[in-house]
Design a protein around this motif. Structure first.
Motif, PDB file in Angstrom:
ATOM      1  N   ASP B  89       0.179  -1.442  -0.723  1.00 40.24           N
ATOM      2  CA  ASP B  89      -0.122   0.106   0.860  1.00 40.24           C
ATOM      3  C   ASP B  89       0.928   1.215  -0.181  1.00 40.24           C
ATOM      4  OD1 ASP B  89       0.483   0.660   2.547  1.00 40.24           O
ATOM      5  OD2 ASP B  89      -0.978  -0.353   3.498  1.00 40.24           O
ATOM      6  N   GLU B  90       0.595   2.518  -0.286  1.00 38.20           N
ATOM      7  CA  GLU B  90       0.961   3.892  -0.582  1.00 38.20           C
ATOM      8  C   GLU B  90       2.077   3.985   0.691  1.00 38.20           C
ATOM      9  OE1 GLU B  90      -1.860   6.387  -1.874  1.00 38.20           O
ATOM     10  OE2 GLU B  90      -0.557   6.199  -4.018  1.00 38.20           O
ATOM     11  N   GLU B  91       1.575   3.933   2.536  1.00 40.06           N
ATOM     12  CA  GLU B  91       2.354   3.844   3.453  1.00 40.06           C
ATOM     13  C   GLU B  91       3.695   3.261   3.527  1.00 40.06           C
ATOM     14  OE1 GLU B  91       0.348   4.436   6.513  1.00 40.06           O
ATOM     15  OE2 GLU B  91      -1.158   6.700   6.175  1.00 40.06           O
ATOM     16  N   GLU B  92       3.825   1.584   2.692  1.00 46.38           N
ATOM     17  CA  GLU B  92       4.547   1.051   3.360  1.00 46.38           C
ATOM     18  C   GLU B  92       5.454   1.700   1.750  1.00 46.38           C
ATOM     19  OE1 GLU B  92       2.638  -3.080   4.367  1.00 46.38           O
ATOM     20  OE2 GLU B  92       2.770  -2.394   2.346  1.00 46.38           O
ATOM     21  N   LEU B  93       4.833   2.097   0.794  1.00 48.87           N
ATOM     22  CA  LEU B  93       5.956   2.103  -0.723  1.00 48.87           C
ATOM     23  C   LEU B  93       6.593   3.435   0.394  1.00 48.87           C
ATOM     24  CD1 LEU B  93       6.477   2.314  -3.576  1.00 48.87           C
ATOM     25  CD2 LEU B  93       4.663   3.516  -4.276  1.00 48.87           C
ATOM     26  N   VAL B  94       5.852   4.654   0.613  1.00 43.22           N
ATOM     27  CA  VAL B  94       6.134   5.692   0.514  1.00 43.22           C
ATOM     28  C   VAL B  94       7.833   5.702   1.843  1.00 43.22           C
ATOM     29  CG1 VAL B  94       5.669   8.013   1.330  1.00 43.22           C
ATOM     30  CG2 VAL B  94       4.660   7.258   0.119  1.00 43.22           C
ATOM     31  N   THR B 113      -0.013   7.390 -10.149  1.00 41.00           N
ATOM     32  CA  THR B 113      -0.216   5.772  -9.739  1.00 41.00           C
ATOM     33  C   THR B 113      -0.400   6.625  -7.959  1.00 41.00           C
ATOM     34  OG1 THR B 113       1.963   6.524  -9.053  1.00 41.00           O
ATOM     35  CG2 THR B 113       1.940   5.074 -10.865  1.00 41.00           C
ATOM     36  N   ILE B 114      -0.853   8.489  -7.630  1.00 39.27           N
ATOM     37  CA  ILE B 114      -0.667   8.284  -6.345  1.00 39.27           C
ATOM     38  C   ILE B 114      -2.372   8.349  -5.454  1.00 39.27           C
ATOM     39  CG2 ILE B 114      -0.550  10.533  -4.878  1.00 39.27           C
ATOM     40  CD1 ILE B 114       2.598  10.547  -6.410  1.00 39.27           C
ATOM     41  N   GLU B 115      -2.627   7.207  -4.946  1.00 37.37           N
ATOM     42  CA  GLU B 115      -4.664   7.432  -5.275  1.00 37.37           C
ATOM     43  C   GLU B 115      -4.438   8.678  -3.959  1.00 37.37           C
ATOM     44  OE1 GLU B 115      -5.145   3.713  -4.725  1.00 37.37           O
ATOM     45  OE2 GLU B 115      -5.228   2.944  -6.547  1.00 37.37           O
ATOM     46  N   ASP B 116      -3.223   8.259  -3.317  1.00 35.87           N
ATOM     47  CA  ASP B 116      -3.893   8.956  -1.653  1.00 35.87           C
ATOM     48  C   ASP B 116      -2.168   9.179  -1.600  1.00 35.87           C
ATOM     49  OD1 ASP B 116      -3.454   9.716   0.846  1.00 35.87           O
ATOM     50  OD2 ASP B 116      -3.585   8.076   1.963  1.00 35.87           O
ATOM     51  N   ALA B 117      -2.548  11.221  -1.602  1.00 38.44           N
ATOM     52  CA  ALA B 117      -1.042  11.990  -1.881  1.00 38.44           C
ATOM     53  C   ALA B 117      -1.126  12.465  -0.406  1.00 38.44           C
ATOM     54  CB  ALA B 117      -1.505  13.258  -2.536  1.00 38.44           C
ATOM     55  N   ALA B 118      -1.486  12.135   0.754  1.00 39.17           N
ATOM     56  CA  ALA B 118      -0.735  12.319   1.983  1.00 39.17           C
ATOM     57  C   ALA B 118       0.724  11.991   2.144  1.00 39.17           C
ATOM     58  CB  ALA B 118      -2.000  12.368   3.436  1.00 39.17           C
ATOM     59  N   PRO B 119       0.768  10.144   2.811  1.00 39.83           N
ATOM     60  CA  PRO B 119       1.903   9.521   2.972  1.00 39.83           C
ATOM     61  C   PRO B 119       3.109  10.580   1.891  1.00 39.83           C
ATOM     62  CG  PRO B 119       0.102   8.033   2.538  1.00 39.83           C
ATOM     63  CD  PRO B 119       0.187   9.212   1.805  1.00 39.83           C
ATOM     64  N   TYR B 120       2.973  11.004   0.546  1.00 42.84           N
ATOM     65  CA  TYR B 120       4.069  11.104  -0.090  1.00 42.84           C
ATOM     66  C   TYR B 120       4.630  12.703   0.331  1.00 42.84           C
ATOM     67  CZ  TYR B 120       3.029   7.932  -3.582  1.00 42.84           C
ATOM     68  OH  TYR B 120       3.569   6.679  -4.127  1.00 42.84           O
ATOM     69  N   ARG B 121       3.831  13.472   1.094  1.00 42.10           N
ATOM     70  CA  ARG B 121       4.128  14.406   2.018  1.00 42.10           C
ATOM     71  C   ARG B 121       6.047  14.337   2.304  1.00 42.10           C
ATOM     72  NH1 ARG B 121      -1.967  15.799   3.135  1.00 42.10           N
ATOM     73  NH2 ARG B 121      -2.130  16.443   1.597  1.00 42.10           N
ATOM     74  N   SER B 122       5.545  13.456   2.977  1.00 40.54           N
ATOM     75  CA  SER B 122       7.188  13.109   3.984  1.00 40.54           C
ATOM     76  C   SER B 122       8.406  12.922   3.272  1.00 40.54           C
ATOM     77  CB  SER B 122       7.221  11.630   4.947  1.00 40.54           C
ATOM     78  OG  SER B 122       6.712  10.309   3.717  1.00 40.54           O
ATOM     79  N   LEU B 123       7.989  12.867   1.509  1.00 40.54           N
ATOM     80  CA  LEU B 123       9.308  12.922   0.580  1.00 40.54           C
ATOM     81  C   LEU B 123       9.522  14.383   0.785  1.00 40.54           C
ATOM     82  CD1 LEU B 123       8.435  10.765  -2.092  1.00 40.54           C
ATOM     83  CD2 LEU B 123       9.950  10.279   0.353  1.00 40.54           C
ATOM     84  N   GLY B 124       8.789  15.426   0.906  1.00 40.66           N
ATOM     85  CA  GLY B 124       8.884  16.859   1.189  1.00 40.66           C
ATOM     86  C   GLY B 124       9.517  17.260  -0.079  1.00 40.66           C
ATOM     87  N   ARG B 125      10.320  18.114  -0.340  1.00 42.96           N
ATOM     88  CA  ARG B 125      11.087  18.970  -1.662  1.00 42.96           C
ATOM     89  C   ARG B 125      11.890  17.438  -2.909  1.00 42.96           C
ATOM     90  NH1 ARG B 125       9.729  23.935  -1.954  1.00 42.96           N
ATOM     91  NH2 ARG B 125       9.306  25.129   0.073  1.00 42.96           N
ATOM     92  N   LYS B 126      12.485  16.225  -2.483  1.00 47.53           N
ATOM     93  CA  LYS B 126      12.561  15.550  -2.863  1.00 47.53           C
ATOM     94  C   LYS B 126      11.757  14.680  -3.717  1.00 47.53           C
ATOM     95  CE  LYS B 126      16.905  15.236  -0.819  1.00 47.53           C
ATOM     96  NZ  LYS B 126      17.680  14.288  -0.559  1.00 47.53           N
ATOM     97  N   LEU B 127      10.544  14.515  -3.349  1.00 49.04           N
ATOM     98  CA  LEU B 127       9.262  14.255  -4.483  1.00 49.04           C
ATOM     99  C   LEU B 127       9.234  15.064  -5.551  1.00 49.04           C
ATOM    100  CD1 LEU B 127       7.197  11.830  -4.955  1.00 49.04           C
ATOM    101  CD2 LEU B 127       5.582  14.175  -4.008  1.00 49.04           C
ATOM    102  N   VAL B 128       9.525  14.499  -7.104  1.00 48.33           N
ATOM    103  CA  VAL B 128       8.910  15.158  -8.122  1.00 48.33           C
ATOM    104  C   VAL B 128       8.081  14.498  -8.893  1.00 48.33           C
ATOM    105  CG1 VAL B 128      10.270  15.857 -10.375  1.00 48.33           C
ATOM    106  CG2 VAL B 128      11.351  15.598  -8.029  1.00 48.33           C
ATOM    107  N   LEU B 129       7.202  15.533  -9.140  1.00 49.45           N
ATOM    108  CA  LEU B 129       6.240  14.776 -10.107  1.00 49.45           C
ATOM    109  C   LEU B 129       5.838  15.244 -11.401  1.00 49.45           C
ATOM    110  CD1 LEU B 129       2.925  15.632  -8.042  1.00 49.45           C
ATOM    111  CD2 LEU B 129       4.310  13.528  -8.008  1.00 49.45           C
ATOM    112  N   GLU B 130       5.773  13.908 -12.584  1.00 46.63           N
ATOM    113  CA  GLU B 130       6.974  13.308 -13.696  1.00 46.63           C
ATOM    114  C   GLU B 130       5.040  14.034 -14.575  1.00 46.63           C
ATOM    115  OE1 GLU B 130       8.870  10.341 -14.912  1.00 46.63           O
ATOM    116  OE2 GLU B 130       7.988  10.366 -17.661  1.00 46.63           O
TER     117      GLU B 130
END
Lengths: 330, 231
Positions: B89-94, B113-130
């Motif tokens: 699930d998304e939390e495990e992946l993040v 592929t992102i269903e729930d954006a909330a967990p991805y916030r922990s990646l901060g500015r390292k997260l980049v969306l294509e």
């Protein structure tokens, strides 16, 4: 390098069809005169931690008929006032006194070179001594003392901050600082009314530029090596004359033609310095008379050819432009 | 390890950009061998690279590899996160992606592929969306991406120029994406696309077509999604 192995300058010459005869003759003259001086100086009493070191054209293996005997007595031991051999004793043996008493007129302690990098204690004299020792020096006596001291100065720059595949920034910044210091000091000396403007200008355009790029290129080349290999790479390169370091960089980056022109111009300059009267004419040239001096204008042209070739290496070859962009400005 | 001097770019306009790097995504034959993929990427450029763990089962081996702290030459290193064969699930992946944060400059994810954006916030500015290609259901246009960026305001933008071309060969979608998200731009994916929309080496025709748009991206790394043409 085995005695039979070709130097980078000779390999470059073979690649571009040039013999670089003036530079190679100067290397022969440097070697033969060095041998004579080694015998003379060896007769002087030496402290066990002292070595007599020649700088300038000796370190670049470019001795010509008018070269000075710029030397330092380097001490890899406790700071003290009484060092053997003394400066006076060495001066009594060598033909030509050092050109700048401020730089060469007293024993140089390795601890000052190593520990006083940056801040107020690293004054112009200390910086100049350190960079000349690192980039263009050769031992006249006590080679083991010289090599230990040289290794300590280099090691000071290659501390834990050195990273794999990155030019060592501390050394890079100090080398660039030294080049800029020479350029700024040239103007400072002119403002003070120092003589020999033309000769100093010619050296800045050619010899000093070779000294600088002979340091810069091996440092930039560290971007190809892991951190464990970098000290050995630099030590090996710094044992070569700067013109060999430059030739090797051009060969490495597949830019032999540009280097043939660059070092060809430098070869002509060395040949000019060997001609009777040229050095004296350059010494007499002033900023206002420069345009009328045939010799000075020839030197200026050679300086431009050298610079264009070096810039082509730094900005027109495979990966060096990217390294320069990433590390050369900031 | 010594980095060889590269001359692979001669004959192409690409060498005039710096830095350029390779994505390991196209190195199908080297899949699962991270040292070999890194060596192949280094042969293209020692300055930038993207390590692609496009399937989720490639992620753990990549974490294991990077946790050995190999000496990598790249000044810019991005990691492309899983976009297929998702199992957790998304939390495990993040959580797993967070283990990569210290090794990388950017973690690229596909917004569709992102269903729930909330967990991805922990990646901060390292997260980049294509931005996505024409086959995908979302994340293709400025309008579709805007909704994701609203939920992930710290995320950067990975501009895939070929994906934008697949939606609009006149490049107005590409222009719009840069107009709207240029201030978030972190790096560019460069390639052409086959008829099936698979990444292929940049064609001469596309190099000319893309040049005006790419000229707006001169200050960020360009990552090649297919082998460089000259190789």
């Amino acid at each position: 390098m085995s005695p039979d192995a070709k130097s980078p300058l000779e390999r470059l010459g073979a690649a571009v069809g040039q013999d670089f005869s003036n530079l190679l003759k100067a290397r022969e003259l440097t070697a033969s005169r060095l041998e004579v001086r080694q015998q003379q100086i060896a007769e002087l009493e030496h402290d066990g931690d002292a070595a007599v070191v020649l700088m300038g054209s000796w370190g670049r293996a470019e001795v010509t008929s008018g070269s000075d005997d710029d030397f330092m007595v380097v001490v890899d031991g406790p700071v003290r006032s009484d060092v053997k051999p003394s400066i006076v004793e060495v001066e009594g043996v060598l033909d030509r006194a050092p050109g700048d008493q401020g730089i060469f007129g007293e024993p140089v302690f390795c601890s000052d070179l190593v520990e006083n990098i940056g801040l107020d204690r690293d004054d112009n004299t200390n910086l100049t001594r350190r960079m000349l020792f690192l980039l263009e020096s050769v031992s006249l006596t006590s080679d083991a003392v010289y090599r230990d001291a040289h290794g300590k100065v280099l090691a000071r720059y290659l501390d834990e901050s050195v990273k794999s595949f990155r030019p060592p920034r501390f050394l890079l910044n100090d080398t660039i600082r030294y080049w800029r210091t020479m350029c700024v000091d040239f103007v400072g000396k002119e403002a003070q009314g120092s003589p020999k403007w033309g000769l100093r200008n010619a050296k800045l355009r050619l010899s000093r530029k070779v000294l600088f790029t002979g340091g810069l290129l091996p440092i930039l080349d560290c971007s190809r090596f892991g951190s464990k290999d970098i000290p050995g790479v630099l030590e090996r390169r710094f044992q070569m004359p700067p013109s060999d370091r430059i030739a090797e960089a051009f060969l490495e980056h597949d830019a032999a033609d540009a280097d043939g022109r660059a070092l060809g111009a430098y070869d002509e300059f060395i040949g000019l310095l060997n001609k009777r009267g040229v050095r004296a004419e350059l010494e007499g040239v002033t900023r206002s008379s420069a345009a009328d001096s045939v010799v000075f204008n020839e030197v200026r042209r050679l300086g431009e050819d050298l610079e264009h070739g070096l810039l082509a290496l730094l900005f027109e070859t495979g990966t060096l432009p990217q390294v320069v962009r990433d590390y050369g400005i900031f | 390890m010594t980095v060889v001097v590269q001359r692979a770019w001669r004959g192409s306009a690409l060498p005039y950009h710096h830095p350029i790097g390779a994505s390991t995504g196209y190195m199908v034959d080297l899949r699962d061998d991270w040292p070999a993929q890194v060596a192949a990427a280094r042969d293209v450029s020692a300055f930038a690279a993207e390590l692609s763990a496009l399937s989720e089962n490639q992620l753990e081996p990549l974490i294991d590899y990077l946790s050995t702290e190999p000496e990598l030459p790249f000044r810019y290193l991005s990691i492309h996160g899983p976009s297929k064969d998702r199992a957790s699930d998304e939390e495990e992946l993040v959580d797993r992606l967070c283990k990569l944060v210290r090794y990388t400059d950017a973690i690229v994810m596909h917004p569709d592929t992102i269903e729930d954006a909330a967990p991805y916030r922990s990646l901060g500015r390292k997260l980049v969306l294509e931005n996505m290609d024409a086959r995908k259901g979302s994340g293709k246009t400025s309008e579709e991406l805007a909704t994701v960026f609203e939920q992930l305001p710290d995320a950067g933008f990975c501009f895939d120029i070929a994906h934008a071309w697949s939606i609009d060969p006149d490049m107005s979608v590409a222009t719009e994406l840069l107009d709207d998200f240029g201030d978030r731009l972190r790096h560019v994916h460069v390639s052409s696309l086959s008829d099936e929309l698979h990444h292929i080496p940049l064609t001469h025709e596309h190099e000319d077509l893309f040049r005006p748009v790419l000229s707006r991206c001169v200050d960020v790394p360009w990552i090649l999604e297919a082998p460089p043409r000259a190789m």
